[in-house]
Design a protein around this motif. Structure first.
Motif, PDB file in Angstrom:
ATOM      1  N   THR A 121       0.831  -1.200   0.000  1.00  0.00           N
ATOM      2  CA  THR A 121       0.000   0.000   0.000  1.00  0.00           C
ATOM      3  C   THR A 121       0.866   1.250   0.000  1.00  0.00           C
ATOM      4  N   LEU A 122       1.835   1.223   0.914  1.00  0.00           N
ATOM      5  CA  LEU A 122       2.714   2.390   1.010  1.00  0.00           C
ATOM      6  C   LEU A 122       3.440   2.635  -0.301  1.00  0.00           C
ATOM      7  N   ALA A 123       3.916   1.528  -0.842  1.00  0.00           N
ATOM      8  CA  ALA A 123       4.674   1.648  -2.087  1.00  0.00           C
ATOM      9  C   ALA A 123       3.791   2.243  -3.182  1.00  0.00           C
ATOM     10  N   LEU A 124       2.573   1.704  -3.178  1.00  0.00           N
ATOM     11  CA  LEU A 124       1.666   2.188  -4.225  1.00  0.00           C
ATOM     12  C   LEU A 124       1.362   3.666  -4.035  1.00  0.00           C
ATOM     13  N   LEU A 125       1.100   4.023  -2.749  1.00  0.00           N
ATOM     14  CA  LEU A 125       0.778   5.421  -2.468  1.00  0.00           C
ATOM     15  C   LEU A 125       1.946   6.320  -2.855  1.00  0.00           C
ATOM     16  N   ASP A 126       3.102   5.866  -2.404  1.00  0.00           N
ATOM     17  CA  ASP A 126       4.292   6.649  -2.698  1.00  0.00           C
ATOM     18  C   ASP A 126       4.467   6.799  -4.214  1.00  0.00           C
ATOM     19  N   PHE A 127       4.278   5.650  -4.811  1.00  0.00           N
ATOM     20  CA  PHE A 127       4.378   5.587  -6.267  1.00  0.00           C
ATOM     21  C   PHE A 127       3.438   6.590  -6.922  1.00  0.00           C
ATOM     22  N   ILE A 128       2.206   6.578  -6.393  1.00  0.00           N
ATOM     23  CA  ILE A 128       1.209   7.465  -6.989  1.00  0.00           C
ATOM     24  C   ILE A 128       1.549   8.917  -6.717  1.00  0.00           C
ATOM     25  N   PHE A 129       1.934   9.162  -5.452  1.00  0.00           N
ATOM     26  CA  PHE A 129       2.204  10.557  -5.097  1.00  0.00           C
ATOM     27  C   PHE A 129       3.358  11.109  -5.902  1.00  0.00           C
ATOM     28  N   ARG A 130       4.384  10.270  -6.005  1.00  0.00           N
ATOM     29  CA  ARG A 130       5.533  10.734  -6.768  1.00  0.00           C
ATOM     30  C   ARG A 130       5.115  11.101  -8.195  1.00  0.00           C
ATOM     31  N   SER A 131       4.349  10.196  -8.737  1.00  0.00           N
ATOM     32  CA  SER A 131       3.939  10.424 -10.130  1.00  0.00           C
ATOM     33  C   SER A 131       3.079  11.674 -10.252  1.00  0.00           C
ATOM     34  N   LEU A 132       2.135  11.761  -9.314  1.00  0.00           N
ATOM     35  CA  LEU A 132       1.201  12.870  -9.400  1.00  0.00           C
ATOM     36  C   LEU A 132       1.913  14.198  -9.242  1.00  0.00           C
ATOM     37  N   ARG A 133       2.794  14.229  -8.278  1.00  0.00           N
ATOM     38  CA  ARG A 133       3.416  15.484  -7.953  1.00  0.00           C
ATOM     39  C   ARG A 133       4.338  15.956  -9.069  1.00  0.00           C
ATOM     40  N   PHE A 134       4.794  14.980  -9.789  1.00  0.00           N
ATOM     41  CA  PHE A 134       5.850  15.293 -10.727  1.00  0.00           C
ATOM     42  C   PHE A 134       5.337  15.885 -12.034  1.00  0.00           C
ATOM     43  N   ILE A 135       4.097  15.603 -12.371  1.00  0.00           N
ATOM     44  CA  ILE A 135       3.596  16.051 -13.678  1.00  0.00           C
ATOM     45  C   ILE A 135       2.898  17.394 -13.533  1.00  0.00           C
ATOM     46  N   PRO A 136       3.419  18.395 -14.129  1.00  0.00           N
ATOM     47  CA  PRO A 136       2.746  19.694 -14.054  1.00  0.00           C
ATOM     48  C   PRO A 136       1.519  19.720 -14.964  1.00  0.00           C
ATOM     49  N   SER A 137       0.606  20.563 -14.610  1.00  0.00           N
ATOM     50  CA  SER A 137      -0.607  20.620 -15.438  1.00  0.00           C
ATOM     51  C   SER A 137      -1.072  22.062 -15.524  1.00  0.00           C
ATOM     52  N   GLY A 138      -2.111  22.284 -16.274  1.00  0.00           N
ATOM     53  CA  GLY A 138      -2.691  23.624 -16.392  1.00  0.00           C
ATOM     54  C   GLY A 138      -2.157  24.357 -17.604  1.00  0.00           C
ATOM     55  N   HIS A 139      -2.664  25.543 -17.747  1.00  0.00           N
ATOM     56  CA  HIS A 139      -2.342  26.305 -18.955  1.00  0.00           C
ATOM     57  C   HIS A 139      -0.966  26.925 -18.915  1.00  0.00           C
ATOM     58  N   LYS A 140      -0.352  26.902 -17.717  1.00  0.00           N
ATOM     59  CA  LYS A 140       0.963  27.517 -17.655  1.00  0.00           C
ATOM     60  C   LYS A 140       2.009  26.627 -18.302  1.00  0.00           C
ATOM     61  N   VAL A 141       1.676  25.342 -18.402  1.00  0.00           N
ATOM     62  CA  VAL A 141       2.613  24.426 -19.038  1.00  0.00           C
ATOM     63  C   VAL A 141       2.489  24.590 -20.549  1.00  0.00           C
ATOM     64  N   PRO A 142       3.576  24.886 -21.190  1.00  0.00           N
ATOM     65  CA  PRO A 142       3.466  25.088 -22.641  1.00  0.00           C
ATOM     66  C   PRO A 142       3.147  23.799 -23.369  1.00  0.00           C
ATOM     67  N   ILE A 143       2.539  23.922 -24.494  1.00  0.00           N
ATOM     68  CA  ILE A 143       2.184  22.757 -25.291  1.00  0.00           C
ATOM     69  C   ILE A 143       3.428  22.205 -25.957  1.00  0.00           C
ATOM     70  N   TYR A 144       3.447  20.904 -26.023  1.00  0.00           N
ATOM     71  CA  TYR A 144       4.610  20.272 -26.656  1.00  0.00           C
ATOM     72  C   TYR A 144       4.621  20.567 -28.150  1.00  0.00           C
ATOM     73  N   THR A 145       5.742  21.051 -28.623  1.00  0.00           N
ATOM     74  CA  THR A 145       5.889  21.300 -30.055  1.00  0.00           C
ATOM     75  C   THR A 145       7.141  20.599 -30.539  1.00  0.00           C
ATOM     76  N   PRO A 146       6.999  19.687 -31.466  1.00  0.00           N
ATOM     77  CA  PRO A 146       8.206  19.070 -32.003  1.00  0.00           C
ATOM     78  C   PRO A 146       9.069  20.131 -32.676  1.00  0.00           C
ATOM     79  N   PRO A 147      10.293  20.270 -32.225  1.00  0.00           N
ATOM     80  CA  PRO A 147      11.107  21.381 -32.731  1.00  0.00           C
ATOM     81  C   PRO A 147      11.456  21.237 -34.214  1.00  0.00           C
ATOM     82  N   GLU A 148      11.459  19.985 -34.684  1.00  0.00           N
ATOM     83  CA  GLU A 148      11.946  19.813 -36.062  1.00  0.00           C
ATOM     84  C   GLU A 148      10.871  20.105 -37.107  1.00  0.00           C
ATOM     85  N   LYS A 149       9.622  20.168 -36.648  1.00  0.00           N
ATOM     86  CA  LYS A 149       8.537  20.314 -37.630  1.00  0.00           C
ATOM     87  C   LYS A 149       8.310  21.776 -37.996  1.00  0.00           C
ATOM     88  N   ASN A 150       8.064  21.998 -39.253  1.00  0.00           N
ATOM     89  CA  ASN A 150       7.687  23.340 -39.695  1.00  0.00           C
ATOM     90  C   ASN A 150       6.186  23.374 -39.913  1.00  0.00           C
TER      91      ASN A 150
END
Lengths: 504, 259
Positions: free
Chosen positions: A286-315
């Motif tokens: 349980t702990l591992a899973l929780l930790d696992f989840i928390f780590r994952s959750l905390r790590f991914i930023p969200s919202g409009h402040k995060v810029p959209i991914y743009t492949p740099p090579e594409k025109n």
């Protein structure tokens, strides 16, 4: 007897969509005797659903004589209205000259209130009589402005003549070329300077929409951003939509997700070792899973402040979703030489060739748009105020033209707060919750645009805006006019965010 | 060739400018087009629109393919008018002005009053009064400051035209202009128009499919138009009565653009 029916009346009845019960739906003729069709078995009944009274119902015999008569009358009324000639009083008409090489109409005699808000002055070199080139400022119209004025009967337009000089001995105050019909104006002016038919049609629509929804004179101001690129240096930065620099060198969503996954894989082994030493497998899992989840959750930023991914090579191909018109509400104090930031910007696209806006294209529009303050709660009999607009956000910045950078969100938000505090405090929640004397005192303070007193600040803190209104309005807005062969639809896209809001 | 409807092409869009052509397209060929212009006497609203009518590409192509219409390269059909052509046009405008005046005089003023207003004596009196007023104004100005500009008394012929109220007519269709030459810039087939660079529909397979469907429904006798307001490509309605004026107005009024 049938006078009402026979009058050609193109104005639709208002109550068409209302619920009408079975009795009202049947026509008058059926009411006179028993209606045997109601006894028909279900299978034999017609399947087309019918709502409301119809003046005309399709029938295989081709309609009654009365129906045909009414139709013809209404059709003839339409064609008669279309045949009406465009006549203008000589006291109200303006004169202009179309210069095909410049794609502009220069105005020689300007009359009427429409000219207060239409046109711009441009320095042009003129060959004087003594052979000297002189620079003079002239009032000039963009093609769509000229078409609008010609169509509504405010402008007599001449086409600049190359070789012939026409005499002015008739009824006109100014003759500067060959006379142009409305048809000629359409044919020659559309297609110049990025102007398409769609955009021409959109122009009077904007004016008439605002005209209808606001005050009694036609005083909506519409300006194309592109013109002012060439006019003043300060305005050059005003409306530039440059997408690429925002995204090119910033972290992408995609990479962040990848990083999060790697982190999970690495920690998994360590976690399991640690848990085994404790000896409680279930708890550790349980702990591992929780930790696992928390780590994952905390790590991914969200919202409009995060810029959209743009492949740099594409025109990417140039986006059709670029603002074409700036729109001002009627009460705007408007100077032609230094136009204020607009209330709205409108994108015009052709429905036949343009797909739905991509996330990237919408984000580009939002990046240029100001952040809107939260909507104000409804107040009974509110005084006439200018709506949320580009002006409020850009007012504190010294140069009114800087496009809002993405990283500047926090600063922007505070500036919005600052500028809207007097408005929101006095007209907003306090207006509803505080007593009448307080309201009376607070309005003058808003009118003189001084800082609100402490009481109104307190009352502001008491009450949050309605979350539904906030969600509906969004933080930023993009207005898109979609034109398909003359039919115009206007859509509003709003960028909403759950990360901040009155629900927290 | 002669009785074909001229469809004016400008910037690759098809317009119909003459109301008589519009009548034919609507009642004979059951195609509607969409009015996109401004009505001259109702210019501050957008519920009722006027000429031109814009045809969707399918409609325009259908009319030309059925040999009912020709395309006209409109922007190039306006050569510069010669001096004599311009003078003739100018003469028409002056005639129009004179007609207005006669109508105005016979309609608005009762005959006795009109006579009195136009009698020689009255005109003389009015002129004298005007002169006196100007002199007075001039004296006043001289008292205040040095005269900058001395207004000259206009010659009576000219001032009678410029000072009175009259209307100027701006024609919507160009067919009244004597120097307008549509016939030398007309294309009777789609292929010719495409080669002339004024038309590009259908440009791909999708357009051809749209046109195929449109043509088939038209041959079955349906009325059709652009269906974007219903989330569709075309709207179509069955024609049992001979016109869609009423039906069309209702449909469109229920679907206002989102604000």
């Amino acid at each position: 007897m049938d006078d009402n029916l026979q009058e050609p009346n193109a104005v639709p009845k208002v109550n068409l969509g209302d619920e009408v019960d079975e009795e009202e739906q049947s026509s008058g003729d059926e009411d006179e005797g028993p209606d045997w069709t109601k006894l028909m078995p279900n299978a034999a009944k017609p399947v087309i659903p019918k709502r409301g009274d119809k003046e005309f119902e399709p029938s295989k015999q081709g309609g009654s004589g009365l129906q045909q008569h009414i139709l013809n009358r209404s059709r003839n009324a339409m064609f008669d209205a279309l045949r009406a000639t465009r006549t203008i009083s000589n006291k109200a008409i303006s004169y202009g000259t179309w210069h095909p090489t410049l794609s502009r109409v220069s105005v020689s005699i300007a009359r009427g209130t429409a000219m207060n808000t239409i046109g711009h002055s441009a320095p042009r070199e003129i060959l004087m009589a003594d052979g000297v080139l002189k620079t003079q400022k002239k009032l000039e119209l963009l093609p769509e402005e000229a078409i609008y004025l010609i169509e509504r009967g405010s402008l007599m337009c001449w086409k600049e003549s190359v070789s012939t000089k026409y005499p002015n001995d008739g009824i006109f105050e100014d003759v500067s070329g060959s006379p142009m019909t409305v048809q000629q104006a359409y044919s020659e002016m559309i297609g110049k300077e990025d102007l398409t038919m769609d955009r021409v049609r959109d122009y009077p629509l904007q004016t008439s929409l605002l005209f209808l929804s606001h005050c009694g004179t036609i005083s909506a101001f519409i300006i194309r951003p592109a013109v002012f690129f060439t006019l003043t240096a300060t305005c050059i930065t005003l409306f530039i939509l440059d997408i690429k620099p925002f995204f090119a060198d910033i972290f992408s969503d995609y990479r962040l997700v990848e990083a999060a996954k790697n982190q999970q894989m690495a920690t998994k082994g360590e976690e399991l070792q640690y848990i085994n030493s404790l000896g409680s497998f279930a708890l550790s899992l349980t702990l591992a899973l929780l930790d696992f989840i928390f780590r994952s959750l905390r790590f991914i930023p969200s919202g409009h402040k995060v810029p959209i991914y743009t492949p740099p090579e594409k025109n990417f191909p140039p986006s059709p979703y670029e603002p074409f018109f700036n729109l001002y509400k009627p009460p705007t104090p408007f100077k032609k030489s230094a136009p204020p930031p607009p209330d709205y910007q409108i994108v015009v696209v052709d429905a036949r060739t343009t797909p739905m806006p991509s996330l990237r294209e919408l984000a580009a529009i939002y990046d240029n748009a100001p952040e809107l303050p939260p909507p104000k709660p409804r107040v009974k009999n509110p005084p006439q105020v200018q709506g949320v607009s580009y002006k409020q956000t850009s007012a504190p910045t010294p140069a009114p033209g800087n496009p809002t950078p993405v990283s500047d969100h926090s600063q922007l938000q505070t500036s919005v707060q600052n500028t809207t505090t007097p408005l929101g405090a006095d007209l907003g929640p306090s207006g509803l919750s505080s007593s009448t004397p307080a309201r009376l005192f607070s309005w003058p303070s808003w009118l003189s645009s001084s800082n609100p007193g402490p009481t109104s600040n307190n009352s502001r803190a008491e009450r949050k805006p309605n979350p539904f209104a906030v969600l509906r309005q969004g933080k930023k807005t993009a207005i898109i006019a979609v034109v398909d062969a003359g039919t115009i639809n206007i859509f509003r896209f709003a960028q909403g965010a759950f990360e901040t809001g009155p629900w927290f | 060739m002669k009785d074909r409807i001229p469809i004016r092409i400008a910037n690759k869009r098809a317009y119909v400018w003459d109301v008589d052509d519009l009548v034919r397209i609507r009642s004979e060929h059951h195609l509607c087009g969409l009015l996109v212009g401004t009505l001259p006497h109702l210019s501050q609203q957008n519920v009722f629109l006027g000429v031109p009518a814009q045809l969707i590409p399918e409609e325009a192509m259908l009319l030309v393919e059925q040999q009912l219409a020709v395309f006209i390269d409109d922007p190039n059909a306006y050569p510069e008018p010669s001096l004599s052509q311009f003078e003739r046009w100018n003469e028409q405008q002056i005639q129009y002005l004179k007609r207005q005046k006669t109508i105005l005089e016979s309609d608005l003023k009762p005959p006795q009053l009109a006579q009195r207003a136009m009698s020689e004596e009255a005109i003389q009196k009015r002129k004298q009064r005007e002169l006196k007023r100007q002199q007075k104004a001039q004296e006043l100005r001289q008292n205040v400051e040095q005269p900058i500009f001395v207004p000259s008394v206009e010659d009576p012929e000219r001032s009678s035209v410029s000072s009175s109220q009259y209307t100027i007519s701006v024609s919507a269709p160009s067919s009244s202009l004597s120097w307008y030459t549509p016939s030398s810039h007309s294309y009777s087939t789609i292929e010719a128009a495409r080669q002339g660079g004024i038309w590009d529909f259908p440009s791909d397979l999708r357009d051809r499919a749209r046109y195929g469907v449109f043509k088939d429904l038209w041959e079955q006798g349906y009325f059709m138009g652009g269906g974007i307001r219903f989330g569709a490509i075309i709207w179509c309605t069955q024609v049992i009565l001979s016109d869609t004026t009423r039906i069309f107005v209702r449909l469109s009024s229920n679907h206002r653009p989102m604000q």
